[in-house]
Scaffold this active site. Structure first.
Site, PDB file in Angstrom:
ATOM      1  N   CYS A  32       0.819  -1.211   0.000  1.00 35.87           N
ATOM      2  CA  CYS A  32       0.000   0.000   0.000  1.00 35.87           C
ATOM      3  C   CYS A  32       0.851   1.258   0.000  1.00 35.87           C
ATOM      4  O   CYS A  32       0.693   2.136  -0.832  1.00 35.87           O
ATOM      5  CB  CYS A  32      -0.929  -0.025   1.213  1.00 35.87           C
ATOM      6  N   CYS A  63      -1.578   1.818  -3.001  1.00 35.57           N
ATOM      7  CA  CYS A  63      -2.526   2.917  -2.789  1.00 35.57           C
ATOM      8  C   CYS A  63      -1.889   4.294  -2.750  1.00 35.57           C
ATOM      9  O   CYS A  63      -2.361   5.219  -3.410  1.00 35.57           O
ATOM     10  CB  CYS A  63      -3.268   2.754  -1.466  1.00 35.57           C
ATOM     11  N   TYR A  99      -7.917  -3.539 -11.681  1.00 33.94           N
ATOM     12  CA  TYR A  99      -7.971  -2.124 -11.319  1.00 33.94           C
ATOM     13  C   TYR A  99      -6.585  -1.516 -11.329  1.00 33.94           C
ATOM     14  O   TYR A  99      -6.420  -0.345 -11.676  1.00 33.94           O
ATOM     15  CB  TYR A  99      -8.717  -1.894  -9.994  1.00 33.94           C
TER      16      TYR A  99
END
Lengths: 494, 622
Positions: free
Chosen positions: B184, B189, B325
């Site tokens: 992440c 992210c 994604y």
């Protein structure tokens, strides 16, 4: 005149005022098969500004202000862009004319859209200024002075409000403008003094500052009265750090036009009693609004108003002292002055009038957002109000200062990005209020308003998994209570 | 019933009822039996002294009195007081070869029945076993310092446990590695949202002219400036994680962990030095890494999301392979900063997501200049020119026929999926089962593997969501259950998420396909509309692009079971609605809630048109 009141009325429903509430009510009633008319008339502002159908929100409220707010935010983005690798000039000038024209064109397209919608739904529209003749008859006067009489079974008053001018300040009316004018200015207002501390005042001052204009806010006492005061202070603190100047505890006493066209404002510092002076290009009054009820001849119909506020007294059905006359929106006493409440109240009223439903408008837990440079969204009770209602011992406040991810690389200051959730202390700790200060506060707050409507507890909010990386996820991570006295600063992730 | 009793000389243990025992499990199926076995092993594992007894059995009472007289805390399970006592007794006999009660365990060692326990007491063995208390170096070792692992480790440390985190980033085939914090923070992210933000700023720059900001030239983008700023931010996050571990007295070792025997792990550092550590419990949180195609040239010349965010040069004309994604987000921001981007898709976009939304995400990207090559897969990647970036030739073939095609790109980014890091950590040494096909670790609803003292959280879990906040929540709750007095389990239902494509897509609950599969089409009502964000009006962007959809269960009070939004700030919008769904959101409540004007989120308070009505949902222009 004699034809007007002879048993059958011209319309099932007559709506006075073509703003958010009035139009919603009229369209809904027409959809449900009623014969409906809307009368709308915009009395030009003292500066001569006038606009089309749609009321405050569309013409001189939410819509143009959010667009100008967006223009200001884009200015911030231009400053962010180099940090993210975009090669843009250091100082990018802003052209007020160009923005204003774009905003005004959008507003005009909305005026047109409202006219078309009324036509589509077979609602008769009259551009006339209305006043009561008796409890079923209204007289309308066109711009040219022509009179028309309209009678109706039910009448809804949705005339809204207009900005208030100070009455005892020399030069205020002659030289000052209000939010009725600012969005329709063809030329940049230049160096501006905004007088007032309402959300209108702070929003206008915020976007003017953001458009690189020298902007000063003069306020007599506290900012955003009625809102959570801790949040309000953070809002103004952020504005100050963003370049808006504040004159606190001051009231203006005189506005004088200088030979060069500039305005010389004299004010008094209430604490010291000292007088001071400054020159501005524009003085914007944002000291409150008055309902548009005084030219309606309400006494002819027997509709009662509050003698102090001039707002119309209504019950839970939105009915006035005359059972078949109703009032919704900003003209009604004790209602939040917000477009979506007026819209929903109007729709529900129409449904009740048509026997479609008996649902009453629920004015509790209405979410709202103040579009200051750092946006402030809230729903439910302020901390003060929660304490007043439940007692400090029974209220638990969770809070956090956080840093939006996008601020890091842009090296933006996040000192005022703050979230506060006001809960009952007793498990499962029902959420009473949520207050969010940060980017996109409106978008963040909407869903949580639903949550509060569903009776969300602190526990349920904590059990909701966050969306990473967003600002909204910080709400689902609130752990520190005010009572604990611990540092509420979010550090790092997790 | 299960009760924990602190031994007090002379007093007999009270039959305290603590919590329901394995509710709802009857030992009929092999699966349920396996689950029971696992739980019994867990009890044996977790308690210094564990006595399986019957409340009326005099031998059991003698054993309990013995431990009470020794002042030793013990746990008891009274088989005659639980519904499935008979099954428990059966499974116990499989584990111990002993059919009778009491059945006593001391420090995980099977003691036997009453007589054997008294014998051990006389011989001193019992005392020896009891003293073997802190036999392990740590209470907990977490393998993997990503979102889930760190959350679990820190929470355990807060609860007073001695905890170690092992984290080691094996460099990517291109040689990229990074610091503490996992996917992440380093390659997920955080950098992707920041690059997405860079792309959004590009759009803001062109919008800004319509809002009166005056500059003429087309703004150029500098990759190095952006990447350096983002990497600096990541560096500060890596640092803050280390500080935070230190503050909580969690031992952090930058070594590769591998089980060598039960309760024992070998840690190998960058220099190849090996150290072994033991712990009572382990949590596997090793996450996943990008998958390669297994074709000629892929590991030599292609990059993955592991490399992209710290790439020292602008990738130039890029082919993104995949439709996950990750693929679409990367393609989106690369195009947004002005690069020529092509996406090669084998079959559907965003598998597992609502397909109507996925197609809308794709068509928006297409309208914004991203090319899509549908139904093709690469078969070979060849280097034409070296350089930063160089030039690569990609040969691809159709999935439907013999057709092939070729293209030349500066960069080929593979985003075809991710593989769990579970095959090289010695799980076979201690018998932790993985799904041989996917490499994922199956766990029960308390994140426990088939080996009772080994748990797993995050992306390595089978059938769970690969999301940072889910891993954090699971890790935290796991630590609280293991070491605190909590029972709360991680709830994997109605987890909201957002895909940060150029037009963001936020969702919570079921996709329309899944809802139809579960509830049948005739039981559902779908409300939907296009909407036009106010900011888009003046900016002159399309009025029938942003889209909102909710799926309601007609026969459960029109409860909202799926929430989907395609529009700006979808992540910010979706979060609060997820809370509302947790609290039983219905269509009526949506209708009763007042909107915040003017926002995008308010569209959900005025949804009127059902899909089944077939009515037009387009927004009228001026």
């Amino acid at each position: 005149v004699e034809s007007a009141h002879s048993g059958r009325q011209d319309y099932d429903l007559l709506v006075i005022g073509g703003g958010s509430g009035g139009l919603a009510c009229a369209k809904e009633a027409a959809q449900l098969g009623k014969k409906v008319a809307v009368v709308d008339y915009v009395e030009p502002s003292p500066r001569g500004t006038r606009w089309g159908l749609g009321g405050t929100c569309v013409n001189v409220g939410c819509i143009p202000k959010k667009l100008m707010h967006q223009a200001a935010l884009l200015g911030d983005r231009i400053r962010d862009a180099p940090h993210y690798g975009w090669e843009v000039p250091q100082q990018v000038p802003h052209d007020w004319r160009k923005m204003a024209e774009a905003v005004q064109n959008h507003v005009k397209s909305l005026n047109w859209g409202h006219r078309v919608q009324l036509q589509d739904r077979k609602v008769k529209y009259f551009n006339i200024k209305a006043s009561f003749v008796n409890e079923h008859v209204v007289c309308g006067v066109t711009k040219g002075g022509k009179e028309t009489l309209l009678s109706a079974e039910h009448i809804v008053i949705a005339t809204g409000g207009r900005p208030r001018y100070p009455t005892n300040i020399e030069g205020a009316l002659e030289h000052g403008i209000t939010s009725d004018d600012i969005f329709w200015l063809k030329e940049s207002p230049g160096k501006t003094l905004v007088v007032g501390a309402s959300y209108v005042a702070l929003e206008c001052a915020g976007f003017l500052t953001g458009l690189s204009l020298d902007t000063t806010v003069m306020m007599r006492s506290i900012p955003l009265r009625g809102f959570d005061q801790q949040m309000s202070s953070l809002v103004t603190e952020h504005m100050a750090s963003h370049g808006t100047q504040f004159l606190r505890g001051c009231t203006p006493s005189r506005v004088k036009k200088l030979p060069d066209g500039q305005l010389q404002v004299t004010w008094k510092d209430l604490a010291s009693g000292r007088e001071d002076m400054g020159t501005f290009d524009t003085v914007l009054w944002a000291i409150g609004r008055v309902p548009e009820t005084r030219s309606l001849n309400l006494e002819k119909a027997g509709v009662n108003t509050n003698p102090n506020t001039h707002k119309i007294l209504v019950d839970a059905q939105e009915a006035t002292s005359v059972p078949h006359i109703y009032a919704i929106g900003d003209a009604a006493e004790g209602r939040p002055e917000l477009t979506p409440t007026a819209t929903m109240a109007g729709r529900l009223l129409a449904q009740r009038l048509c026997g479609q439903s008996s649902d009453l408008m629920d004015y509790d837990n209405v979410p709202t957002t103040v579009f200051t440079p750092l946006e402030y969204g809230c729903v439910g009770l302020s901390e003060e109000e929660a304490v007043a209602r439940h007692g400090e011992e029974h209220v638990e406040v969770y809070h956090a200062f956080y840093k939006p991810l996008e601020f890091t690389v842009a090296e933006r200051d996040s000192s005022q990005c703050y979230i506060k959730m006001v809960c009952l202390r007793e498990p499962p700790q029902l959420v009473l209020g949520l207050h969010f200060l940060g980017p996109n506060a409106g978008e963040v707050t909407q869903g949580f308003a639903l949550g509060i409507k569903c009776g969300a507890s602190y526990t349920q909010v904590m059990r909701t998994v966050g969306i990473h990386p967003t600002c909204a996820e910080e709400v689902a991570k609130l752990r520190i209570t005010k009572r604990s006295g611990l540092e509420p600063t979010v550090t790092g992730c997790g | 019933r299960l009760g924990s009793v602190r031994g007090v000389p002379g007093s007999s243990p009270p039959g305290r009822r603590a919590r329901p025992w394995f509710p709802g499990i009857s030992c009929t199926s092999a699966e349920a039996r396996e689950e029971l076995r696992r739980r019994l092993l867990g009890l044996i594992e977790d308690n210094r002294v564990m006595i399986f007894s019957k409340s009326y059995c005099p031998h059991s009472t003698r054993v309990k009195e013995l431990f009470s007289s020794l002042g030793v805390e013990y746990n008891i399970l009274e088989l005659d007081q639980v519904d499935d006592g008979a099954s428990v007794q059966e499974v116990l006999s499989e584990i111990t070869n002993q059919i009778t009660v009491p059945n006593v365990f001391v420090n995980k060692v099977h003691m036997g029945g009453c007589d054997r326990t008294f014998q051990a007491h006389q011989s001193g063995l019992l005392q020896k076993l009891l003293q073997k208390e802190s036999a392990y170096d740590y209470d907990l070792i977490v393998i993997g310092g990503g979102s889930g692992g760190l959350a679990c480790a820190q929470e355990a440390a807060i609860l007073g446990k001695k905890v170690m985190v092992l984290d080691f980033v094996v460099p990517s085939p291109q040689g990229t590695s990074w610091g503490l914090g996992g996917t992440c923070v380093n390659v997920g992210c955080v950098p992707k949202k920041l690059m997405h933000q860079a792309a959004l700023l590009g759009q803001a720059l062109s919008d800004s002219r319509k809002f009166g900001w005056e500059y003429n030239q087309q703004a150029k983008h500098n990759w190095e400036t952006m990447t350096e700023a983002i990497q600096n931010h990541i560096g500060s996050l890596n640092w803050s994680y280390r500080v935070s571990l230190r503050e909580k007295a969690v031992a952090y070792v930058n070594s590769y962990g591998e089980f060598v025997e039960h309760h024992k792990i070998k840690a190998t550092n960058r220099k190849g030095q090996e150290t072994c550590y033991t712990a009572a419990k382990f949590v596997i949180a090793t996450g996943e890494r990008p998958r390669y195609l297994g074709i000629q040239g892929d590991k030599e010349y292609c990059i993955t999301s592991d490399d992209l965010f710290s790439l020292p040069y602008c990738p130039g004309k890029t082919l993104v392979v995949g439709a996950s994604y990750v693929a679409l987000e990367c393609a989106g921001f690369l195009a947004g900063i002005g690069l020529d981007v092509t996406v090669m898709v084998r079959s559907v976009l965003l598998r597992g997501f609502d397909q109507e939304m996925a197609e809308k995400v794709g068509s928006y990207m297409e309208q914004h200049g991203i090319k899509f090559l549908r139904k093709f897969i690469p078969v070979m990647v060849q280097q034409l020119e070296k350089g930063l970036p160089g030039k690569l030739k990609v040969v691809a073939k159709s999935t439907e026929g013999p057709e092939t095609m070729e293209g030349v790109y500066n960069t080929v980014l593979l985003a075809i999926g991710r593989d769990s890091c579970t095959r090289k950590i010695g799980l076979e040494k201690i018998g932790v089962k993985i799904n041989e096909k996917t490499g994922k670790i199956p766990v029960n609803d308390v994140e426990q593997t088939n080996v009772p003292y080994v748990y797993a959280v995050g992306d390595v879990l089978e059938g769970k969501l690969e999301l940072t906040p889910v891993a954090i929540q699971a890790g935290k709750l796991l630590a609280r259950r293991l070491f605190g007095d909590h029972l709360e389990k991680c709830d994997y239902i109605n987890v909201p998420t957002t895909v940060f494509t150029p037009l963001e897509y936020g969702c919570c609950g079921l996709s329309e396909e899944k809802a139809i599969e579960v509830y049948k089409k005739e039981n559902l009502e779908v409300y939907h509309t296009f909407f036009w964000p106010l900011e888009w009006t003046v900016a002159g962007r399309d009025n029938n692009t942003c889209y909102a959809k909710i799926i309601c269960n007609k026969f459960n009070n029109n409860r909202v079971i799926g929430f989907h939004i395609l529009g700006p700030n979808a992540g910010e919008v979706t979060q609060g609605f997820a809370v509302a769904m947790k609290c039983g959101l219905t269509k009526q409540l949506l209708d009763d809630t007042i909107g915040i004007h003017p926002t995008c989120g308010e569209v959900f308070t005025t949804l009127e048109i059902t899909k089944s009505s077939g009515l037009d949902i387009s927004q009228k222009g001026c």
